[in-house]
Design a protein around this motif. Structure first.
Motif, PDB file in Angstrom:
ATOM      1  N   ARG A  10       0.813  -1.219   0.000  1.00  0.00           N
ATOM      2  CA  ARG A  10       0.000   0.000   0.000  1.00  0.00           C
ATOM      3  C   ARG A  10       0.848   1.270   0.000  1.00  0.00           C
ATOM      4  NH1 ARG A  10      -4.788   1.897   4.249  1.00  0.00           N
ATOM      5  NH2 ARG A  10      -6.273   2.520   2.634  1.00  0.00           N
ATOM      6  N   LEU A  11       1.841   1.326   0.849  1.00  0.00           N
ATOM      7  CA  LEU A  11       2.695   2.511   0.954  1.00  0.00           C
ATOM      8  C   LEU A  11       3.424   2.812  -0.348  1.00  0.00           C
ATOM      9  CD1 LEU A  11       4.227   4.763   2.412  1.00  0.00           C
ATOM     10  CD2 LEU A  11       5.717   3.007   3.377  1.00  0.00           C
ATOM     11  N   PRO A  12       4.171   1.869  -0.934  1.00  0.00           N
ATOM     12  CA  PRO A  12       4.896   2.207  -2.162  1.00  0.00           C
ATOM     13  C   PRO A  12       3.984   2.488  -3.351  1.00  0.00           C
ATOM     14  CG  PRO A  12       5.172  -0.119  -1.606  1.00  0.00           C
ATOM     15  CD  PRO A  12       4.540   0.530  -0.420  1.00  0.00           C
ATOM     16  N   VAL A  13       2.837   1.812  -3.438  1.00  0.00           N
ATOM     17  CA  VAL A  13       1.939   2.075  -4.561  1.00  0.00           C
ATOM     18  C   VAL A  13       1.354   3.481  -4.458  1.00  0.00           C
ATOM     19  CG1 VAL A  13      -0.222   1.428  -5.686  1.00  0.00           C
ATOM     20  CG2 VAL A  13       1.386  -0.343  -4.995  1.00  0.00           C
ATOM     21  N   ARG A  14       0.937   3.875  -3.265  1.00  0.00           N
ATOM     22  CA  ARG A  14       0.378   5.224  -3.124  1.00  0.00           C
ATOM     23  C   ARG A  14       1.438   6.277  -3.400  1.00  0.00           C
ATOM     24  NH1 ARG A  14      -3.763   6.763   1.667  1.00  0.00           N
ATOM     25  NH2 ARG A  14      -4.795   4.971   0.689  1.00  0.00           N
ATOM     26  N   ARG A  15       2.655   6.015  -2.964  1.00  0.00           N
ATOM     27  CA  ARG A  15       3.742   6.960  -3.235  1.00  0.00           C
ATOM     28  C   ARG A  15       3.981   7.082  -4.739  1.00  0.00           C
ATOM     29  NH1 ARG A  15       7.733   4.523  -0.679  1.00  0.00           N
ATOM     30  NH2 ARG A  15       7.462   5.631   1.290  1.00  0.00           N
ATOM     31  N   LEU A  16       4.028   5.939  -5.439  1.00  0.00           N
ATOM     32  CA  LEU A  16       4.248   5.950  -6.885  1.00  0.00           C
ATOM     33  C   LEU A  16       3.083   6.622  -7.609  1.00  0.00           C
ATOM     34  CD1 LEU A  16       5.800   5.112  -9.426  1.00  0.00           C
ATOM     35  CD2 LEU A  16       4.712   2.855  -9.259  1.00  0.00           C
ATOM     36  N   TYR A  17       1.856   6.306  -7.202  1.00  0.00           N
ATOM     37  CA  TYR A  17       0.684   6.893  -7.861  1.00  0.00           C
ATOM     38  C   TYR A  17       0.689   8.412  -7.704  1.00  0.00           C
ATOM     39  CZ  TYR A  17      -3.951   6.538  -9.962  1.00  0.00           C
ATOM     40  OH  TYR A  17      -5.012   6.608 -10.829  1.00  0.00           O
ATOM     41  N   THR A  18       1.034   8.879  -6.511  1.00  0.00           N
ATOM     42  CA  THR A  18       1.103  10.319  -6.265  1.00  0.00           C
ATOM     43  C   THR A  18       2.154  10.971  -7.146  1.00  0.00           C
ATOM     44  OG1 THR A  18       0.411   9.967  -3.964  1.00  0.00           O
ATOM     45  CG2 THR A  18       1.446  12.077  -4.491  1.00  0.00           C
TER      46      THR A  18
END
Length: 718
Positions: A83-91
Motif C-alpha cells: 500500500r505505501l509504495p503504490v500510493r507513493r508511486l501513484y502520487t
C-alpha cells in the motif's frame, strides 16, 4: 490546499501507513449482514431479495453496516506492504500539469489547468495564447475539502460573463450561477434543481437556456408525476421562478432536453433524449440573437421518431441544418436537412456512410472536421461545407484524438491526442493550412520511451473479431508470469480507445501489463456494434471480455492467478458478471460503482434511462436475460471453482448508480461459499459516481485498488 500542504499531508499519511503495514491481519472476519424475508414475483418466478434493507442508504442500520464494512476493509488494506509504495508511486505519477482544451469567446481564450495535485482544476482566461492567463474561476475556493467541483460552464458570446454549474460530493445535482469575469464576483442569479444540463447563451448575452426539474414539495421524494425535465430560458437579473418554459412534455416524462445556439444566432437546436442513444431533434428560431420569451413561439420538430441518433453540427441560415446521424447508416453519415421541407424527403446525404465509424463532427473555419474510429483508433477527415472530401488531419500515431470544437468563422481549433503510454498533448490546429502545432505538452515522471503499446485482435465465442490494446515495459517476456490488468466497459455506445491514464501508468511502472478491450456494447464500430451488446444480446459483451482474458493466457502474457480485471459503472457490471461465469479465469477483480442488481436498477434515480441498453425486468423475455447474468443473482455458492479476490468500490453519495447495488452484491458475496480469497468493499464517504472527485480521493482509491491486486499477486515493490 496548496501543493506544498498537500504533499505534507501525503507524507504524514504515508508514515501512518508504514506503521500500519507492519501489522499483518491475522484473520478476515466479515461483519454480519442480516437477511429479511423479501420475495418478489416476476412473470410467475419468485426471486428472493434478502438484502433489500440496504437500499436505504440513509437509514441508521445501513450507515452502521457501511462503518463496519469499512473498518474491516481499512484493516486489511493497511496491513498490505504494497500500500505505501503504490500510493507513493501513484502520487508521483499523478503530479504533473494537466490542461483542458481551450475554447474562444469574445476574443478571449479559456482553458483549465491543474498544477498536478490540486483537488480541482482551475479555469483560466487570457486575451491571447501567449498572454499571461488570469483565473476565471477556481473551484478549490468553493469548499474547504475540494469536494465541490465545476460540473459545467459556458461563456457569453462577448466573453464577459460565465455561467457555471457546481456539484458537491460527485452528485449529479447542480447549482448554476453567473460570474462577472471582470470583477470576479457572482451575480445574484442562482439556479437550482439542475441535472444533466449545460447552458446555452443567446448572442445578446441577456440570458441562457438550461434544463431542470421542478423543486419537490417539502419532504417529498424526487420521484412521481412531477419529476421530469423541462427546458427553460433564464433572463439575467430575474428570479428562477420567472424563467420562461421553452419545452416540456408531461405526457412523456422520460424526455430530457439539451440546447445549443447556432453560430449565427438564428436557431436554437434542442436535442430530446429519453435514455439510450436515440434522440429527437427540434429547432427554435431566434430573432436577432435574442429570445423574446413566450412570444417566440414553440419549438418545431425536425424528428421525434427516436429511431436513431441526431446530432446538430451546423446550420446555414435559418433554413438548412447539417446533422450527424446513424439513421439508415449504422456507422454514421452527415445529412443536410431543409427545414422548410417536410419529412425525410427534405433530407439529403452530405457525407455518406463509410467503412469507419463516424463518432464526431464539427464545423470550423468553413470546413467540416469529421472524427472516425478505425479499429478503435482515431482518424480525422476534412470536408467542405458541401460535403466534398478535402483530406485528413495528420495525427501522431495510433491513439485517440478529441476536440476540434469552435465556431464556423474561427480560423483555429484545438484537439488533444493521447495513447496508452503518451500523456494528453494539446494541439492548436490551423484550419486553412491544415497544420497542427503543440500548445501544451505535459511533463511527467512517466518515461514513455521505456514502454510500448500494441494493438492485437481477439476472436470471441461467436467468431466476432475485436481489438485489444496492450501496454507494458519494453523487453517483456511472454512466459505467462506477468501480472496483468484487463479493463473493459462494453455499453452505452461508449468507445474504449487508447488513452493515457495514471492507473495504467502506475501499473506498468510496477511491472504489470495493462490491457484495454474494445468489446461489443461500445461505439467502436458504430450503432450495430453497440446494439450487439444490448438487451437480449448483452451476453456478447461478457463473452468478448472472457475471450480477451483467454487470449492473454493462451499467448503467454499471463496466467489466471496473475490476471486481474477492472471496470466501473457499466464496467462494474461487466466485472461482476464474468467473475460469476468464469471465476477460475481470474486472480483478482475490482468492480467499481457497478450496476449489480439487474432486476431493480430502473427503480433508482436515472436508472430508467438505461432500459434501452439493458432491457427491463418488467418485460418477461428481458427478465429472463437479466436474471441469467445479474451479478447479484448469480453468485455461485459452494462451487468447485473458488472466486478470485474481489474489492468492490462505491461512494455513499452516488446518486447515479446508487450504492445499494454494491452493498447488496458485497453482502451476498460474503455470505456465499466462494473460497477463501477476500471479498471486500471500499466505501468512499462524501463521494458520488466519480465526476468531480477531488485529487486526494482519486489517488487514495486507485492506489488502493492497485495495491490490493499487487498484494494478491505477491508483487514485491520497493
Amino acid at each position: 490546499m496548496s501543493k506544498t500542504n498537500f504533499l505534507t499531508a501525503i507524507s504524514v499519511a504515508l508514515s501512518a501507513l508504514c506503521l500500519a503495514g507492519a501489522v499483518q491481519a491475522q484473520s478476515l472476519s466479515y461483519p454480519a449482514t442480516r437477511k429479511v424475508e423479501q420475495t418478489d414475483s416476476y412473470h410467475g418466478s419468485s426471486v428472493a431479495d434478502p438484502y433489500r434493507w440496504l437500499e436505504d442508504d440513509h437509514s441508521a442500520d445501513t450507515k452502521a453496516w457501511v462503518q463496519a464494512q469499512n473498518a474491516v476493509t481499512d484493516q486489511f488494506l493497511a496491513a498490505m506492504p504494497q500500500r505505501l509504495p503504490v500510493r507513493r508511486l501513484y502520487t508521483e505519477l499523478y503530479n504533473f500539469e494537466k490542461f483542458g482544451l481551450p475554447f474562444k469567446e469574445g476574443g478571449r481564450y479559456f482553458w483549465t489547468r491543474n498544477d498536478g495535485l490540486q483537488q480541482q482544476s482551475v479555469l483560466y482566461t487570457a486575451s491571447a495564447l501567449t498572454a499571461q492567463p488570469a483565473v476565471a474561476l477556481d473551484p478549490n475556493q468553493l469548499s474547504k475539502d475540494g469536494t465541490v467541483a465545476l460540473s459545467g460552464y459556458a461563456a457569453s458570446r462577448d466573453g464577459k460573463l460565465l455561467a457555471y454549474g457546481s456539484s458537491k460530493a460527485g452528485s449529479d445535482w447542480q447549482t448554476w450561477r453567473v460570474r462577472d469575469l471582470a470583477s470576479g464576483r457572482d451575480l445574484p442569479d442562482t439556479l437550482e434543481w439542475v441535472k444533466f444540463s449545460g447552458a446555452a447563451w443567446t448572442p445578446d448575452g441577456k440570458g441562457f437556456f438550461y434544463a431542470r426539474y421542478d423543486a419537490p414539495a417539502e419532504g417529498a421524494a424526487l420521484t412521481g408525476s412531477n419529476y421530469f425535465q423541462k427546458l427553460y430560458y433564464h433572463r439575467l437579473g430575474t428570479p428562477q421562478a420567472d424563467d420562461t418554459l421553452v419545452a416540456s412534455n408531461p405526457q412523456e416524462k422520460e424526455w430530457g432536453f439539451g440546447a445549443e445556439v447556432s453560430d449565427d444566432g438564428k436557431l436554437v437546436y434542442i436535442s430530446v433524449w429519453k435514455g439510450g442513444n436515440k434522440n429527437g431533434l427540434m429547432v427554435l428560431p431566434l430573432s436577432k440573437g435574442a429570445y423574446p420569451g413566450a412570444a417566440g413561439g414553440a419549438p418545431k420538430a425536425v424528428t421525434l421518431a427516436f429511431d436513431a441518433e441526431y446530432v446538430p453540427v451546423a446550420s446555414m441560415g435559418a433554413s438548412t441544418l447539417i446533422v450527424k446521424t446513424n439513421q439508415d447508416a449504422p456507422r454514421g453519415r452527415l445529412i443536410a436537412i431543409d427545414l422548410k421541407g417536410s419529412g425525410k424527403q427534405a433530407w439529403k446525404t452530405l457525407v455518406a456512410e463509410g467503412s469507419d465509424a463516424l463518432t464526431g463532427a464539427s464545423a470550423v473555419g468553413g470546413r467540416l472536421l469529421l472524427r472516425y474510429l478505425r479499429d478503435a483508433s482515431t482518424l480525422v477527415r476534412i470536408h467542405g461545407m458541401d460535403g466534398r472530401a478535402l483530406g485528413e488531419v495528420a495525427l501522431p500515431g495510433v491513439g485517440t484524438a478529441s476536440g476540434f470544437a469552435g465556431r464556423s468563422d474561427d480560423a483555429e481549433t484545438f484537439f488533444v491526442y493521447t495513447s496508452l503510454n503518451s500523456p494528453a498533448t494539446i494541439y492548436r490546429y490551423e484550419v486553412a493550412t491544415n497544420k497542427a502545432s503543440v500548445f501544451k505538452r505535459p511533463q511527467t515522471a512517466f518515461d514513455a520511451e521505456q514502454f510500448e503499446t500494441r494493438r492485437e485482435f481477439v476472436t470471441s465465442k461467436d467468431g466476432t473479431r475485436f481489438p485489444i490494446f496492450i501496454a507494458h515495459k519494453k523487453g517483456l517476456k511472454l512466459d505467462g508470469s506477468n501480472p496483468t490488468l484487463l479493463y473493459g466497459y462494453g455499453g452505452f455506445n461508449a468507445a474504449m480507445t487508447p488513452g493515457y491514464n495514471v492507473t495504467a501508468a502506475t501499473w506498468m511502472k510496477m511491472g504489470g501489463v495493462y490491457v484495454l478491450a474494445s468489446i461489443r456494447g461500445g461505439g467502436e464500430y458504430g450503432a450495430a456494434w453497440h446494439e450487439a451488446g444490448t438487451k437480449l444480446k448483452k451476453q456478447n459483451v461478457f463473452d468478448d471480455f472472457i475471450a480477451a482474458a483467454e487470449w492473454l493466457i493462451a499467448n503467454k502474457f499471463t496466467q489466471p492467478a496473475k490476471l486481474a480485471i477492472n471496470g466501473g459503472s457499466n464496467g462494474g457490471l461487466l466485472v461482476g458478471a464474468v467473475v460469476n461465469q468464469r471465476p477460475e479465469l481470474f486472480g483478482a477483480a475490482v468492480p467499481q460503482v457497478g450496476v449489480m442488481d439487474m432486476l431493480r436498477f430502473h427503480k433508482f434515480t436515472i436508472g430508467w434511462a438505461w432500459v434501452p441498453d439493458y432491457g427491463s425486468s418488467e418485460n418477461a423475455e428481458e427478465f429472463k436475460a437479466l436474471l441469467a447474468y445479474s451479478p447479484l443473482h448469480n453468485i455461485r455458492s459452494g462451487g468447485e471453482k473458488p472466486y478470485p479476490a474481489i474489492l468492490v468500490t462505491t461512494g455513499d453519495h452516488d446518486d447515479r448508480v446508487v450504492p445499494a447495488h454494491s452493498f447488496k452484491y458485497t453482502a451476498a458475496l460474503q455470505a456465499a461459499e466462494t473460497g477463501s480469497a477476500p471479498k471486500l468493499i471500499r466505501i468512499e464517504t462524501q463521494a458520488g459516481h466519480g465526476a468531480g472527485k477531488p485529487t486526494s480521493k482519486i489517488i487514495e482509491e486507485r492506489a488502493d485498488m492497485l495495491a490490493f491486486i499487487a498484494h494478491r499477486f505477491g508483487m514485491q515493490l520497493p
